[in-house]
Design a protein around this motif. Structure first.
Motif, PDB file in Angstrom:
ATOM      1  N   TYR A 264       0.810  -1.222   0.000  1.00  0.00           N
ATOM      2  CA  TYR A 264       0.000   0.000   0.000  1.00  0.00           C
ATOM      3  C   TYR A 264       0.843   1.272   0.000  1.00  0.00           C
ATOM      4  O   TYR A 264       0.663   2.156  -0.836  1.00  0.00           O
ATOM      5  CB  TYR A 264      -0.977  -0.018   1.185  1.00  0.00           C
TER       6      TYR A 264
ATOM      7  N   SER B  64     -10.762   2.219  -3.652  1.00  0.00           N
ATOM      8  CA  SER B  64     -11.160   1.263  -4.690  1.00  0.00           C
ATOM      9  C   SER B  64     -11.914   1.928  -5.832  1.00  0.00           C
ATOM     10  O   SER B  64     -11.660   1.658  -7.009  1.00  0.00           O
ATOM     11  CB  SER B  64     -12.022   0.149  -4.076  1.00  0.00           C
TER      12      SER B  64
ATOM     13  N   GLU C  53      -6.044  -0.408   3.999  1.00  0.00           N
ATOM     14  CA  GLU C  53      -6.589   0.260   2.816  1.00  0.00           C
ATOM     15  C   GLU C  53      -6.950   1.719   3.103  1.00  0.00           C
ATOM     16  O   GLU C  53      -7.044   2.536   2.189  1.00  0.00           O
ATOM     17  CB  GLU C  53      -7.815  -0.492   2.298  1.00  0.00           C
TER      18      GLU C  53
ATOM     19  N   MET D 278      -8.571  -6.535   0.041  1.00  0.00           N
ATOM     20  CA  MET D 278      -7.139  -6.523  -0.257  1.00  0.00           C
ATOM     21  C   MET D 278      -6.828  -7.401  -1.470  1.00  0.00           C
ATOM     22  O   MET D 278      -5.998  -7.038  -2.315  1.00  0.00           O
ATOM     23  CB  MET D 278      -6.343  -7.021   0.956  1.00  0.00           C
TER      24      MET D 278
ATOM     25  N   ASP E 208      -7.873  -5.662  -4.548  1.00  0.00           N
ATOM     26  CA  ASP E 208      -6.894  -4.616  -4.861  1.00  0.00           C
ATOM     27  C   ASP E 208      -5.716  -5.183  -5.651  1.00  0.00           C
ATOM     28  O   ASP E 208      -5.130  -4.485  -6.495  1.00  0.00           O
ATOM     29  CB  ASP E 208      -6.392  -3.950  -3.578  1.00  0.00           C
TER      30      ASP E 208
END
Length: 641
Positions: free
Chosen positions: A86, A101, A248, A395, A398
């Motif tokens: 991240y 997102s 996130e 996650m 992602d």
């Protein structure tokens, strides 16, 4: 329901990214602010994460090898998931400075027009957003409950007060949302700084009593954990991942603080404080064993400091919950603007900060579900069984979005991209698989919420597209209408603005007005609001005007998905279509659609009914576009989908 005149723009107007270039003093201030907002969720994980690996639904034997193995797993999880994935990689994939997102999805969608796999990527991004709502319900419940449970550690006779105290705090937290949090937000940074300093200091004191615990940072212990006890180690991942919940948020809140301040606060302050506390808890358990397992977090403090620690931890939990609630408001606003959710009433709680918004439906819906969770699961240990699936699911998604970014947007060489992505897929895949084992114990809840929200988002998006297509099919070409109507209809003074979702054809409201009232205004504006795939569209590129002749004009207003349309304010800036706009001489015409069942292929009947229900209950276009209440006329029309 008035016609939805906002639609995602295929050709977004250019926008300038917000500047995040700051001096050293600016970075320090923003870093402190980020500590107060961004790191609340991951910062409160020490309250329960370490305890759950040894006392949760898949408890480990409380011995030195397992303690060292868990600490090693937590540290390297933070390094790979938070620091590498991240902070170092995904935060570079900003959409004009914004993260999250939906922002990443909009970025990919804007650069992938016509690709066959785009639809699948969009659905994955929408599902990640849907999972966020499940997470936003569990985070306040587990954070506040785990903080208040310190009362039982301090004095077992206070245990009956835990649930009432948690519910009271949560109700109060949601109740103050309508007034905004700008007044108290300035305290978030200092409070969280105090919290992190406190938990770090308590960890250091415990480490000094058992210095060898520092060697647990060696990856050897994590490897040996899996080598000697592969199944317990795999199941332990379901609790270890609690240490990285909230990762996130670093990406989603990037637009508020910028990339560098978040990186600085994480690497210099938050990560060291968390690891010192986790090592301190591990050292405590190696010394005292099961006697300290009820709450190794609170047992780090001597009895006379436990009550102040409960206070500061509760404040940190409240701040973590506030960040999630504000995040839910922000994500909802983005979903509305990008066409995945019907219009909802959005109130501004700060005159100076655009991001300070309040959405009543989301606020009270979240509060209801959070209270139900607290009263149903009753302990933070039970709630952690439901915690993690939504986070690990998001996650993992992602990773898929990052795959597209690396190969299609950044054009990485396949060898480097595959090597990096393999690490992320293996780590996040293992965490997701371990959390799936918790479905019978409560993990079903975030999945159920995610499925419900996903169904709502996709139904609205699909139904809206179908409705626009049907209306476009029956629309009369503008040149034909202008030529026939301009000479035959009586022209009356003033300006008529007809809101339309399509920049092609004649709006239904205009046809109905001419049919029933048999008049046309001297100036007729066909207005469409388009939401671009960028966060912000600058004022100088806001308006796109076309003169259609004989007093007719086509006007398109462009906004970013982080902006709120204000039609009257935009009209004041419009030039090139005669006299300036005066609201007292301007009438706004909206079409209110009534959906009719159709044999044409579109959506399943139950989804058509769901879409019709959402359409009826959506916020009025009048309020959403800030139209003057006494200048709006609504005309009904029927649409088959």
């Amino acid at each position: 329901m008035a016609e939805d005149s906002s639609t995602a723009s295929e050709q977004p107007a250019p926008a300038s990214p917000p500047s995040h270039s700051h001096g050293n003093d600016g970075i320090v201030k923003l870093a402190v602010g980020a500590i107060g907002i961004v790191f609340g969720d991951i910062g409160t994980s020490p309250l329960y994460a370490f305890r759950e690996t040894f006392a949760g639904h898949h408890p480990l034997a409380l011995d030195a090898d397992h303690i060292y193995g868990v600490i090693s797993l937590m540290f390297w999880s933070m390094m790979m998931v938070v620091t590498l994935k991240y902070v170092s990689i995904i935060m570079r994939a900003d959409n004009k400075g914004e993260g999250g997102s939906l922002a990443l999805l909009a970025l990919i969608n804007r650069n992938s027009e016509g690709r066959r796999w785009t639809t699948g990527i969009v659905l994955l991004g929408v599902f990640a957003t849907a999972l966020f709502y499940g997470d936003s319900m569990i985070t306040p419940a587990v954070s506040v409950l785990s903080a208040v449970e310190g009362l039982a550690v301090y004095n077992p006779s206070l245990a009956p007060l835990i649930l009432p105290a948690a519910v009271t705090i949560l109700v109060g937290l949601f109740a103050i949302q309508s007034g905004g949090t700008s007044r108290v937000a300035a305290l978030f940074g200092p409070i969280m700084l105090t919290y992190f300093v406190t938990i770090g200091a308590l960890g250091v004191i415990s480490i000094m009593a058992t210095p060898h615990i520092i060697t647990a940072l060696n990856p050897y212990w994590a490897v040996m954990f899996f080598a000697t006890d592969p199944l317990p180690a795999f199941l332990a991942l379901g609790s270890v991942v609690l240490a990285v919940t909230g990762a996130e948020a670093l990406y989603a809140d990037m637009g508020h603080f910028g990339r560098n301040p978040i990186r600085v606060s994480w690497l210099v302050f938050v990560l060291p404080a968390l690891m010192l506390n986790y090592m301190g808890q591990g050292a405590l358990l190696t010394r005292e064993g099961y006697a300290a397992l009820e709450s190794p977090f609170y047992n780090l403090a001597p009895v006379y400091l436990q009550l102040p620690l409960i206070g500061i931890a509760t404040l940190a939990a409240i701040i973590a919950s506030q960040a999630v609630i504000s995040g839910a408001f922000s994500v909802t606003q983005q979903a509305i603007q990008l066409g995945f959710m019907p219009r909802l009433r959005i109130a501004h709680t700060s005159a100076s900060t655009a991001g300070q918004i309040y959405i009543p439906l989301i606020n009270w819906g979240l509060m209801t579900m959070v209270i139900i969770l607290v009263l149903s699961f009753r302990t933070s240990s039970n709630l952690t069984a439901a915690y993690g699936i939504a986070v690990t699911g998001a996650m993992f998604i992602d990773n898929v979005l990052l795959t597209v970014v690396l190969f299609r947007l950044w054009k990485w060489h396949w060898s480097g991209a595959v090597a990096l992505l393999s690490v992320f897929y293996i780590v996040d895949g293992a965490y997701l698989a371990a959390n799936l084992t918790k479905i019978p114990d409560g993990g079903w809840f975030p999945l159920l919420i995610g499925l419900i929200v996903f169904t709502l988002l996709t139904t609205w998006s699909r139904g809206r597209k179908l409705m626009i297509e049907r209306m476009r099919e029956s629309a009369m070409p503008i040149p034909v209408f202008v030529a026939s109507a301009a000479n035959s209809a009586v022209r009356v003074p003033g300006t008529a603005v007809f809101m339309t979702s399509s920049a092609d054809g004649v709006p239904h409201a205009l046809l109905h007005n001419l049919k029933h009232n048999k008049v046309l205004h001297e100036r007729v504006i066909l207005l469409t609001v388009k939401i671009a795939d960028v966060p912000v569209v600058q004022d100088e590129t806001r308006c796109q005007l076309e003169d259609l002749g004989r007093g007719f004009f086509r006007l398109v207003l462009h906004y970013g998905f982080m902006q709120e349309p204000d039609v009257p304010a935009a009209l004041k800036r419009v030039e090139g279509c005669g006299q300036s706009f005066k609201m007292m001489d301007t009438s706004f015409f909206l079409a209110r659609q009534t959906l009719l069942p159709s044999a044409r292929p579109g959506m399943a009947v139950w989804r058509e009914k769901l879409f019709a229900w959402m359409l009826r209950n959506a916020e009025s276009a009048m309020e959403f576009f800030r139209l003057p209440t006494n200048r709006v006329v609504e005309l009904g029309s029927q649409v088959e989908i």
